[in-house]
Design an enzyme around this catalytic site. Structure first.
Site, PDB file in Angstrom:
ATOM      1  N   HIS A   1       0.366   5.228   3.078  1.00 54.37           N
ATOM      2  CA  HIS A   1       0.438   4.001   3.876  1.00 54.37           C
ATOM      3  C   HIS A   1      -0.669   3.074   3.409  1.00 54.37           C
ATOM      4  CE1 HIS A   1       1.504   1.564   7.429  1.00 54.37           C
ATOM      5  NE2 HIS A   1       0.225   1.209   7.377  1.00 54.37           N
ATOM      6  N   CYS A   2      -0.293   1.910   2.921  1.00 55.10           N
ATOM      7  CA  CYS A   2      -1.254   0.971   2.347  1.00 55.10           C
ATOM      8  C   CYS A   2      -1.599  -0.099   3.373  1.00 55.10           C
ATOM      9  CB  CYS A   2      -0.682   0.332   1.082  1.00 55.10           C
ATOM     10  SG  CYS A   2      -1.831  -0.815   0.279  1.00 55.10           S
TER      11      CYS A   2
END
Length: 377
Positions: A184-185
């Site tokens: 998850h960025c």
């Protein structure tokens, strides 16, 4: 849970024991005696409702930190919006400095062919950065369909309680399972999965190229601007000393105009920002390039590392079932089928879909060869 109850009920239990030790058991008034009985009754009721012989310290710690987990998961979502705005603002500031400060300087010194090369390359790089960042933000990473029974599943997600295909993992921030999840960025405010993994890597790659280009191309301008800033500081210091020694209060005119000062500071800001981003993002890009060459994601790297150690202890060798070879891994990742696609799908903006649906994966050649040999035997 047991640790929390002891922490809350400990002081009250200690006070009651002190009262009993001081001889108030027989001489205490009926009101205090009733409080003691109610305390004991409440303790029995609490244990009958919450006591669990299977619960241990790990369960108590998880329960105690559950509000913290909830807070972090919800705050990170808002942090993602802030990070996206920050990326847009910083990138926009570099573009504005390039047009307002760098372009007027190089128009007077560069030759026409050199100006044409910088013009085409810089705008090509900028277009690819903007395109891939927009696609990485807006493209869903891919989610396994719910309510279908014809999906090849590997396990059941403990959070969603739904079938989970191969290479699918649950994101605690998005609260959904993601196909071929990498991570998850927060800089995208989105998960990196099957359908936007190429956009994420392409953005990192072209942003690194752009930062290296700006940092290297503005090196001479940075040195001149930095020397001018140091000269401005020294002149300001001398000017203050001269004003202090004068009997009349008349400030001499500034040697550098406001526009020149802002231009010098903007060039220094551009060089430092681009250099630092090039180093940090370049290292991240190289790391993801290595993972792509091996045919694994960031999550699968940790899983494969544990599996490799487990099989090594048994004298066996682990092989990644999704590794098609270095070149073929890149072709699958970039969606390259022909030689022309390296230009139209890699070096130019392209919104083509990746290979496959993210739920089933073709076995690599070595798996097919091994299965054929087993069938032949």
């Amino acid at each position: 849970m047991r640790g929390q109850r002891s922490l809350l009920l400990g002081p009250a239990r200690l006070c009651l024991r002190l009262l009993l030790l001081l001889g108030y058991r027989r001489r205490c008034p009926p009101l205090l005696r009733g409080l003691v009985q109610r305390w004991r009754y409440g303790k029995v009721c609490l244990r009958s409702l919450l006591y669990n012989s299977f619960g241990g310290s790990d369960t108590a710690v998880d329960a105690a930190f559950e509000p913290v987990y909830w807070l972090v998961d919800n705050v990170i979502r808002w942090f993602g919006v802030v990070f996206v705005v920050l990326v847009i603002v910083l990138t926009g500031s570099i573009v504005a400095i390039a047009y307002l400060c760098v372009l007027p300087l190089i128009l007077r010194t560069y030759s026409v062919p050199r100006l044409c090369w910088h013009f085409f390359y810089s705008h090509w790089n900028l277009i690819l950065i903007v395109f891939h960042y927009y696609q990485a933000i807006t493209t869903p990473p891919g989610y396994p369909p719910q309510g279908r029974n014809d999906i090849a599943t590997v396990s059941i997600c403990k959070k969603c309680i739904y079938p989970k295909p191969a290479r699918t993992h649950h994101c605690s921030i998005c609260n959904r399972c993601v196909l071929k999840m990498d991570h998850h960025c927060p800089w995208l405010n989105n998960c990196v999965g099957h359908y936007n993994h190429r956009y994420f890597f392409s953005f990192c790659f072209f942003m690194t190229l752009g930062c290296v280009y700006c940092s290297y191309g503005s090196w001479d301008l940075f040195r001149e601007a930095y020397a001018a800033i140091e000269k401005m500081k020294q002149l300001d210091k001398n000017k203050l000393q001269a004003v202090a020694n004068q009997t009349y209060h008349q400030t001499p005119p500034p040697i550098f105009s406001f526009r020149e000062r802002m231009t010098h500071k903007s060039l220094v800001y551009l060089w430092f920002l681009c250099s630092s981003v090039a180093l940090a993002l370049g290292a991240l890009t190289v790391w993801h390039a290595v993972l792509i060459s091996r045919g694994e994601t960031s999550i699968e790297r940790h899983i494969n590392k544990k599996e490799r150690r487990r099989l090594q202890a048994k004298g066996r060798v682990f092989r990644n079932p999704y590794n098609y070879g270095c070149l073929d891994n890149w072709k699958v990742f970039l969606g390259v089928d022909t030689g022309r696609h390296w230009l139209t799908r890699v070096l130019l903006p392209s919104s083509h879909l990746p290979h496959g649906n993210g739920m089933s994966w073709e076995p690599p050649p070595w798996v097919t060869a091994h299965s054929a040999s087993v069938m032949a035997v």
